[in-house]
Design an enzyme around this catalytic site. Structure first.
Site, PDB file in Angstrom:
ATOM      1  N   MET A 132      -6.124  -0.955   4.041  1.00  0.00           N
ATOM      2  CA  MET A 132      -5.189  -1.338   2.975  1.00  0.00           C
ATOM      3  C   MET A 132      -4.437  -0.096   2.505  1.00  0.00           C
ATOM      4  O   MET A 132      -5.049   0.849   1.984  1.00  0.00           O
ATOM      5  CB  MET A 132      -5.948  -1.998   1.822  1.00  0.00           C
ATOM      6  CG  MET A 132      -6.488  -3.387   2.199  1.00  0.00           C
ATOM      7  SD  MET A 132      -7.389  -4.211   0.883  1.00  0.00           S
ATOM      8  CE  MET A 132      -8.982  -3.409   0.972  1.00  0.00           C
ATOM      9  N   GLN A 148      -6.639   3.148  11.733  1.00  0.00           N
ATOM     10  CA  GLN A 148      -5.644   2.151  12.115  1.00  0.00           C
ATOM     11  C   GLN A 148      -4.293   2.817  12.362  1.00  0.00           C
ATOM     12  O   GLN A 148      -3.775   3.547  11.516  1.00  0.00           O
ATOM     13  CB  GLN A 148      -5.465   1.069  11.044  1.00  0.00           C
ATOM     14  CG  GLN A 148      -4.530  -0.011  11.594  1.00  0.00           C
ATOM     15  CD  GLN A 148      -4.149  -1.093  10.610  1.00  0.00           C
ATOM     16  OE1 GLN A 148      -3.601  -0.801   9.551  1.00  0.00           O
ATOM     17  NE2 GLN A 148      -4.430  -2.339  10.947  1.00  0.00           N
ATOM     18  N   CYS A 199       1.066  -6.509   9.860  1.00  0.00           N
ATOM     19  CA  CYS A 199       1.757  -6.176   8.620  1.00  0.00           C
ATOM     20  C   CYS A 199       3.188  -6.696   8.643  1.00  0.00           C
ATOM     21  O   CYS A 199       3.946  -6.396   9.568  1.00  0.00           O
ATOM     22  CB  CYS A 199       1.747  -4.660   8.429  1.00  0.00           C
ATOM     23  SG  CYS A 199       2.611  -4.196   6.943  1.00  0.00           S
ATOM     24  N   LYS A 213      -5.573  -5.756  15.216  1.00  0.00           N
ATOM     25  CA  LYS A 213      -5.623  -6.621  14.031  1.00  0.00           C
ATOM     26  C   LYS A 213      -4.306  -7.373  13.970  1.00  0.00           C
ATOM     27  O   LYS A 213      -3.239  -6.759  13.943  1.00  0.00           O
ATOM     28  CB  LYS A 213      -5.826  -5.773  12.774  1.00  0.00           C
ATOM     29  CG  LYS A 213      -5.864  -6.584  11.483  1.00  0.00           C
ATOM     30  CD  LYS A 213      -6.341  -5.701  10.335  1.00  0.00           C
ATOM     31  CE  LYS A 213      -6.377  -6.439   9.017  1.00  0.00           C
ATOM     32  NZ  LYS A 213      -5.037  -6.584   8.413  1.00  0.00           N
ATOM     33  N   GLY A 234      -9.049 -14.018   2.813  1.00  0.00           N
ATOM     34  CA  GLY A 234      -9.607 -14.901   1.790  1.00  0.00           C
ATOM     35  C   GLY A 234     -11.115 -14.914   1.687  1.00  0.00           C
ATOM     36  O   GLY A 234     -11.674 -15.755   0.979  1.00  0.00           O
ATOM     37  N   ARG A 241      -9.078  -7.579  -0.030  1.00  0.00           N
ATOM     38  CA  ARG A 241      -8.882  -7.433  -1.473  1.00  0.00           C
ATOM     39  C   ARG A 241     -10.170  -7.516  -2.279  1.00  0.00           C
ATOM     40  O   ARG A 241     -10.357  -6.756  -3.241  1.00  0.00           O
ATOM     41  CB  ARG A 241      -7.863  -8.473  -1.962  1.00  0.00           C
ATOM     42  CG  ARG A 241      -6.453  -8.127  -1.542  1.00  0.00           C
ATOM     43  CD  ARG A 241      -5.525  -9.309  -1.613  1.00  0.00           C
ATOM     44  NE  ARG A 241      -5.843 -10.283  -0.587  1.00  0.00           N
ATOM     45  CZ  ARG A 241      -5.133 -11.375  -0.347  1.00  0.00           C
ATOM     46  NH1 ARG A 241      -4.072 -11.625  -1.090  1.00  0.00           N
ATOM     47  NH2 ARG A 241      -5.486 -12.200   0.614  1.00  0.00           N
TER      48      ARG A 241
END
Ligand SMILES: Cc1cc2nc3c(=O)[nH]c(=O)nc-3n(C[C@H](O)[C@H](O)[C@H](O)COP(=O)(O)O)c2cc1C
Length: 329
Positions: free
Chosen positions: A13, A64, A94, A133, A208, A230
């Protein structure tokens, strides 16, 4: 060598999973696989490599990369290896416009052959394990068949065996990156179907997942690993039981956490950081969620956020925030 097969990871992130955040998380979980923020190959080749790639933490960590030039990815991968990363990952998920202008990120889902080339280049440049990813699709290319074709090509031509799938499509025009993480609906079924159709591949689900119970459910339903984004930032302490979560004993809610040890480790780390000229808020901003949802948690958060800018060298601030908010009383 670390166990890169541990079935839980914390997502890459930007602005969040920097070296300080990873240092803090490593004090909470030793086994969870951590990811860096995305670093573009271009930045690695032209920028301050120590600043971009330097690590402060131990344990399994994946770098990454972002980019669309196989040659640059190959060189960036080689440099990444010198910085002691354990594996490399390519960002094909992204949707930000800045990233699309470089024509990489999620829009690469439309170019599986190029992704395959990038994956080969990354593996050649580093000899480290590699993964990709990606999303389940992008607008206009949203079906399961499109997804399955993408995975097939990247696996066969790109020799890739590990796919981390964010279970939403990315909408490349009209939505901000943050809307792209909430508006397109989650389609977990597509990720499970991938695992059934490609049983020999490592399929890791993302999107999620709120806590370890959710993560365990996904593993028990047949997936190989779970990546949490998150929730790992907003509520880091959900990871306090991660190391034992996938053993037969299951989630051990009764274990007590050694806050004194953590306080000491944070203080030592901040001392070093301040000596190097750093400010404590660049580290402690990542600790704001440590008491998320707990009694006193909001007072802790407020105390820390109000004071970390004022007292930029107060290495005892974390300890004082705990004492003043009464979160551990
Ligand atoms: C602030 C922020 C920055 C992100 N930066 C990246 C990134 O650098 N590379 C990437 O692949 N995904 C990035 N993502 C997406 C996450 O890795 C993850 O796929 C997404 O948040 C969905 O997982 P979650 O629902 O568990 O958060 C970012 C997400 C957030 C919230």
């Amino acid at each position: 060598m670390f166990d890169l097969d541990f079935p839980l990871s914390i997502a890459p992130m930007m602005e969040w999973t920097d070296r300080h955040y990873r240092f803090l998380m490593r004090k909470i979980t030793q086994k969870t696989i951590l990811y860096t923020e995305m670093v573009t190959a271009e930045a690695i080749l032209r920028g301050n490599q120590e600043k971009l790639l330097g690590k402060s933490e131990d344990g399994p960590c994946v770098l990454q990369l972002g980019g669309d030039s196989p040659e640059k990815i190959r060189q960036a991968a080689r440099i990444g290896t010198e910085f002691r990363y354990d594996a490399l990952n390519l960002n094909v998920g992204c949707p930000s416009e800045r990233v699309q202008n470089g024509s990489f990120g999620a829009c690469l889902m439309k170019e599986p052959n190029l992704v395959a080339e990038l994956m080969l280049a990354m593996a050649e440049g580093s000899k480290l394990p590699v993964s990709v990813k990606h999303r389940i699709g992008v607008n206009g290319q949203e079906s399961y068949d499109d997804l399955s074709r993408f995975v097939q090509i990247v696996h066969e031509r790109g020799k890739t065996n590990h796919f981390i799938v964010h279970a939403r499509i990315a909408i490349l025009e009209g939505l901000s990156p943050s809307e792209n993480r909430s508006i397109p609906p989650l389609r977990y079924g597509d990720v499970h179907r991938l695992k059934k159709d490609f049983p020999h591949l490592k399929i890791e689900i993302n999107g999620g997942i709120k806590d370890l119970n959710d993560a365990k459910f996904q593993i028990d339903s047949g997936l190989d690993a779970v990546m949490i984004g998150r929730a790992a930032y907003e509520n880091p302490m959900i990871f306090r039981f991660a190391d034992s979560c996938f053993t037969n004993q299951g989630i051990q809610n009764s274990e007590s956490f050694n806050w004194d040890k953590l306080n000491d480790e944070i203080e030592l780390y901040l001392r070093d950081w301040v000596i190097q000229g750093g400010r404590i808020h660049t580290v402690l901003r990542h600790a704001l969620g440590f008491f998320y949802g707990q009694k006193g948690g909001r007072i802790f958060r407020r105390y820390l956020s109000e004071n970390m800018h004022k007292s930029s060298k107060d290495i005892q601030l974390f300890k004082n925030a705990i004492a003043s908010s009464g979160v551990l009383d």
